[in-house]
Design a protein around this motif. Structure first.
Motif, PDB file in Angstrom:
ATOM      1  N   VAL A  77       0.798  -1.437  -0.086  1.00  0.00           N
ATOM      2  CA  VAL A  77       0.097   0.161  -0.115  1.00  0.00           C
ATOM      3  C   VAL A  77       0.863   1.223   0.138  1.00  0.00           C
ATOM      4  CG1 VAL A  77      -1.767   1.371   1.115  1.00  0.00           C
ATOM      5  CG2 VAL A  77      -1.668  -1.224   1.192  1.00  0.00           C
ATOM      6  N   ALA A  78       0.412   2.149  -0.971  1.00  0.00           N
ATOM      7  CA  ALA A  78       1.696   3.183  -1.122  1.00  0.00           C
ATOM      8  C   ALA A  78       1.271   4.125   0.240  1.00  0.00           C
ATOM      9  CB  ALA A  78       1.117   4.178  -2.326  1.00  0.00           C
ATOM     10  N   VAL A  79       2.449   4.686   0.591  1.00  0.00           N
ATOM     11  CA  VAL A  79       2.544   5.633   1.791  1.00  0.00           C
ATOM     12  C   VAL A  79       2.464   7.222   1.318  1.00  0.00           C
ATOM     13  CG1 VAL A  79       3.573   6.261   3.917  1.00  0.00           C
ATOM     14  CG2 VAL A  79       3.659   3.850   3.143  1.00  0.00           C
ATOM     15  N   ALA A  80       1.570   8.114   1.859  1.00  0.00           N
ATOM     16  CA  ALA A  80       1.491   9.297   1.430  1.00  0.00           C
ATOM     17  C   ALA A  80       2.860  10.051   1.922  1.00  0.00           C
ATOM     18  CB  ALA A  80       0.385   9.908   2.155  1.00  0.00           C
ATOM     19  N   PRO A  81       3.244  10.747   1.150  1.00  0.00           N
ATOM     20  CA  PRO A  81       4.567  11.548   1.313  1.00  0.00           C
ATOM     21  C   PRO A  81       4.368  12.393   2.642  1.00  0.00           C
ATOM     22  CG  PRO A  81       3.954  11.948  -0.918  1.00  0.00           C
ATOM     23  CD  PRO A  81       2.962  11.335  -0.364  1.00  0.00           C
ATOM     24  N   ALA A  82       3.587  12.524   3.062  1.00  0.00           N
ATOM     25  CA  ALA A  82       3.310  13.325   4.370  1.00  0.00           C
ATOM     26  C   ALA A  82       3.902  12.648   5.557  1.00  0.00           C
ATOM     27  CB  ALA A  82       2.187  13.956   4.762  1.00  0.00           C
ATOM     28  N   ASN A  83       3.591  11.191   5.530  1.00  0.00           N
ATOM     29  CA  ASN A  83       3.793  10.313   6.642  1.00  0.00           C
ATOM     30  C   ASN A  83       5.481   9.871   6.632  1.00  0.00           C
ATOM     31  OD1 ASN A  83       1.308  10.263   7.091  1.00  0.00           O
ATOM     32  ND2 ASN A  83       0.664   8.663   5.912  1.00  0.00           N
ATOM     33  N   TYR A  84       6.201  10.290   5.875  1.00  0.00           N
ATOM     34  CA  TYR A  84       7.819   9.860   5.898  1.00  0.00           C
ATOM     35  C   TYR A  84       8.551  11.329   5.256  1.00  0.00           C
ATOM     36  CZ  TYR A  84       7.093   8.966   0.645  1.00  0.00           C
ATOM     37  OH  TYR A  84       7.047   8.988  -0.587  1.00  0.00           O
ATOM     38  N   SER A  85       9.872  11.009   5.530  1.00  0.00           N
ATOM     39  CA  SER A  85      10.928  11.959   5.082  1.00  0.00           C
ATOM     40  C   SER A  85      11.946  11.228   4.549  1.00  0.00           C
ATOM     41  CB  SER A  85      11.113  12.741   6.136  1.00  0.00           C
ATOM     42  OG  SER A  85      12.244  12.282   7.016  1.00  0.00           O
ATOM     43  N   VAL A  86      12.440  11.809   3.508  1.00  0.00           N
ATOM     44  CA  VAL A  86      13.539  11.273   2.660  1.00  0.00           C
ATOM     45  C   VAL A  86      14.832  12.120   3.041  1.00  0.00           C
ATOM     46  CG1 VAL A  86      14.576  10.498   0.633  1.00  0.00           C
ATOM     47  CG2 VAL A  86      12.265  10.306   1.057  1.00  0.00           C
ATOM     48  N   ASP A  87      16.077  11.452   3.455  1.00  0.00           N
ATOM     49  CA  ASP A  87      17.276  12.026   3.465  1.00  0.00           C
ATOM     50  C   ASP A  87      18.009  11.865   2.191  1.00  0.00           C
ATOM     51  OD1 ASP A  87      19.847  13.129   3.892  1.00  0.00           O
ATOM     52  OD2 ASP A  87      19.890  12.279   5.986  1.00  0.00           O
ATOM     53  N   ALA A  88      17.931  13.064   1.321  1.00  0.00           N
ATOM     54  CA  ALA A  88      18.617  12.579  -0.123  1.00  0.00           C
ATOM     55  C   ALA A  88      20.132  12.623  -0.036  1.00  0.00           C
ATOM     56  CB  ALA A  88      17.774  13.670  -1.127  1.00  0.00           C
ATOM     57  N   VAL A  89      20.550  13.092   1.221  1.00  0.00           N
ATOM     58  CA  VAL A  89      22.093  13.382   1.260  1.00  0.00           C
ATOM     59  C   VAL A  89      22.612  11.829   1.834  1.00  0.00           C
ATOM     60  CG1 VAL A  89      23.960  14.235   2.355  1.00  0.00           C
ATOM     61  CG2 VAL A  89      22.107  15.716   1.742  1.00  0.00           C
ATOM     62  N   ALA A  90      22.020  11.103   2.505  1.00  0.00           N
ATOM     63  CA  ALA A  90      22.343   9.955   2.966  1.00  0.00           C
ATOM     64  C   ALA A  90      21.561   8.520   2.516  1.00  0.00           C
ATOM     65  CB  ALA A  90      22.237   9.999   4.710  1.00  0.00           C
ATOM     66  N   GLY A  91      20.483   8.956   2.023  1.00  0.00           N
ATOM     67  CA  GLY A  91      19.740   7.932   1.330  1.00  0.00           C
ATOM     68  C   GLY A  91      18.735   7.247   2.448  1.00  0.00           C
ATOM     69  N   MET A  92      18.316   7.779   3.436  1.00  0.00           N
ATOM     70  CA  MET A  92      17.514   7.062   4.240  1.00  0.00           C
ATOM     71  C   MET A  92      16.103   7.738   4.375  1.00  0.00           C
ATOM     72  SD  MET A  92      19.367   5.482   6.303  1.00  0.00           S
ATOM     73  CE  MET A  92      18.616   5.126   7.819  1.00  0.00           C
ATOM     74  N   VAL A  93      14.968   6.730   4.376  1.00  0.00           N
ATOM     75  CA  VAL A  93      13.560   6.959   4.598  1.00  0.00           C
ATOM     76  C   VAL A  93      13.255   6.852   6.101  1.00  0.00           C
ATOM     77  CG1 VAL A  93      11.236   6.156   3.995  1.00  0.00           C
ATOM     78  CG2 VAL A  93      13.075   6.114   2.310  1.00  0.00           C
ATOM     79  N   THR A  94      12.468   8.029   6.633  1.00  0.00           N
ATOM     80  CA  THR A  94      12.182   7.905   8.072  1.00  0.00           C
ATOM     81  C   THR A  94      10.401   7.968   8.146  1.00  0.00           C
ATOM     82  OG1 THR A  94      14.368   8.803   8.558  1.00  0.00           O
ATOM     83  CG2 THR A  94      12.629   9.027  10.193  1.00  0.00           C
ATOM     84  N   PHE A  95      10.031   7.293   8.888  1.00  0.00           N
ATOM     85  CA  PHE A  95       8.626   7.248   8.937  1.00  0.00           C
ATOM     86  C   PHE A  95       8.373   8.423  10.265  1.00  0.00           C
ATOM     87  CE2 PHE A  95       8.915   3.548   6.625  1.00  0.00           C
ATOM     88  CZ  PHE A  95       7.977   3.357   5.660  1.00  0.00           C
ATOM     89  N   VAL A  96       7.235   9.269  10.006  1.00  0.00           N
ATOM     90  CA  VAL A  96       7.020  10.033  11.124  1.00  0.00           C
ATOM     91  C   VAL A  96       6.157   9.122  12.241  1.00  0.00           C
ATOM     92  CG1 VAL A  96       6.540  11.867   9.508  1.00  0.00           C
ATOM     93  CG2 VAL A  96       4.659  10.477  10.277  1.00  0.00           C
ATOM     94  N   PRO A  97       6.030   9.923  13.383  1.00  0.00           N
ATOM     95  CA  PRO A  97       5.495   8.934  14.462  1.00  0.00           C
ATOM     96  C   PRO A  97       4.037   8.809  14.281  1.00  0.00           C
ATOM     97  CG  PRO A  97       7.079  10.793  15.423  1.00  0.00           C
ATOM     98  CD  PRO A  97       6.913  11.082  13.996  1.00  0.00           C
ATOM     99  N   GLY A  98       3.616   7.557  14.716  1.00  0.00           N
ATOM    100  CA  GLY A  98       2.315   7.126  14.073  1.00  0.00           C
ATOM    101  C   GLY A  98       2.227   6.279  13.071  1.00  0.00           C
ATOM    102  N   GLN A  99       3.306   6.386  12.156  1.00  0.00           N
ATOM    103  CA  GLN A  99       3.311   5.785  11.119  1.00  0.00           C
ATOM    104  C   GLN A  99       4.394   4.654  11.025  1.00  0.00           C
ATOM    105  OE1 GLN A  99       0.751   6.174   8.773  1.00  0.00           O
ATOM    106  NE2 GLN A  99      -0.040   7.732   9.907  1.00  0.00           N
ATOM    107  N   ILE A 100       4.970   4.509  11.791  1.00  0.00           N
ATOM    108  CA  ILE A 100       6.122   3.481  11.874  1.00  0.00           C
ATOM    109  C   ILE A 100       5.549   1.744  11.674  1.00  0.00           C
ATOM    110  CG2 ILE A 100       7.782   2.233  13.363  1.00  0.00           C
ATOM    111  CD1 ILE A 100       8.193   4.920  14.992  1.00  0.00           C
ATOM    112  N   PRO A 101       6.036   1.170  10.497  1.00  0.00           N
ATOM    113  CA  PRO A 101       5.718  -0.042  10.153  1.00  0.00           C
ATOM    114  C   PRO A 101       5.606  -1.015  10.986  1.00  0.00           C
ATOM    115  CG  PRO A 101       7.402   0.957   8.700  1.00  0.00           C
ATOM    116  CD  PRO A 101       7.146   1.902   9.699  1.00  0.00           C
ATOM    117  N   ALA A 102       4.433  -1.726  11.397  1.00  0.00           N
ATOM    118  CA  ALA A 102       4.143  -2.717  12.171  1.00  0.00           C
ATOM    119  C   ALA A 102       5.234  -4.033  11.749  1.00  0.00           C
ATOM    120  CB  ALA A 102       2.780  -3.283  12.152  1.00  0.00           C
ATOM    121  N   THR A 103       5.357  -4.649  13.009  1.00  0.00           N
ATOM    122  CA  THR A 103       6.079  -5.904  13.107  1.00  0.00           C
ATOM    123  C   THR A 103       5.594  -6.846  11.829  1.00  0.00           C
ATOM    124  OG1 THR A 103       6.485  -5.775  15.456  1.00  0.00           O
ATOM    125  CG2 THR A 103       6.800  -7.951  14.386  1.00  0.00           C
TER     126      THR A 103
END
Length: 212
Positions: free
Chosen positions: A143-169
């Motif tokens: 399921v596609a995640v809305a861009p507002a629910n994560y950020s992208v560090d284009a310098v280091a190549g990392m995707v970080t989910f915002v609080p409340g949107q962290i992927p479940a186990t």
């Protein structure tokens, strides 16, 4: 990544680029005719030559200016591999399901971007450190995640989910993206051949990948 400038080698100047991945393998021939093979490098390293045919004086100067701004081999920069520059095959369209970048555990919020080559147990996972800003798409369990629910560090190549949107186990996190290769000049000298009145050439512009 120290000594790195977040600028891209001009695409119009990279036409005619040759090169690709390089690996180092030691091969020992045994007395019985067999051989032992050992990989000296865990990961491959890209090597390119951006030199090409006749260019205008303006393009030659652009290469010279870019080289001087990087201080020769001192500072790295971004380079678009003409064959391998996105998370999917060359003729395909980038999608959020292209590459698996991790599996959720309910607490991990950040995932590094990677690209897997091959299939089954023989695949090689490549770390993607320089995604192109604005091209990263993310999905969780298909399921596609809305861009507002994560950020992208284009310098280091990392995707970080915002609080409340962290992927479940157990959830599968995938991403699609375009990317550049972090490289540096592999020479401290650029030779310009002004063989024509208003044009010339730079026979070789060697570049080598900087591993993250």
């Amino acid at each position: 990544m120290t000594g790195f400038h977040e600028v891209q080698f001009p695409l119009r100047l990279a036409l005619g680029t040759s090169g690709g991945p390089v690996r180092r393998t030691d091969i020992v021939n045994l007395s019985n005719g067999r051989e032992n093979r050992n990989a000296r490098w865990r990961d491959s390293r890209r090597s390119y030559d951006a030199g090409s045919g006749i260019k205008s004086v303006a393009d030659l100067y652009a290469v010279l200016e870019f080289f001087e701004a990087r201080r020769g081999r001192l500072h790295g920069f971004r380079f678009r591999d003409p064959l391998d520059w996105k998370s999917c095959a060359p003729g395909a369209v980038v999608s959020a399901g292209d590459q698996q970048i991790g599996t959720g555990d309910g607490t991990t919020a950040s995932f590094p971007l990677v690209k897997t080559y091959g299939d089954g147990g023989t695949g090689w996972v490549r770390r993607i450190a320089k995604p192109v800003a604005g091209t990263v798409q993310v999905s969780v369990d298909g399921v596609a995640v809305a861009p507002a629910n994560y950020s992208v560090d284009a310098v280091a190549g990392m995707v970080t989910f915002v609080p409340g949107q962290i992927p479940a186990t157990g959830s599968v996190v995938r991403a699609g993206f375009e990317f550049d290769v972090p490289v540096r000049f592999d020479t401290d000298r650029i030779e310009v051949d002004l063989s024509h009145f208003d044009a010339g050439r730079i026979p070789t512009i060697p570049l080598t990948e900087i591993l993250p």
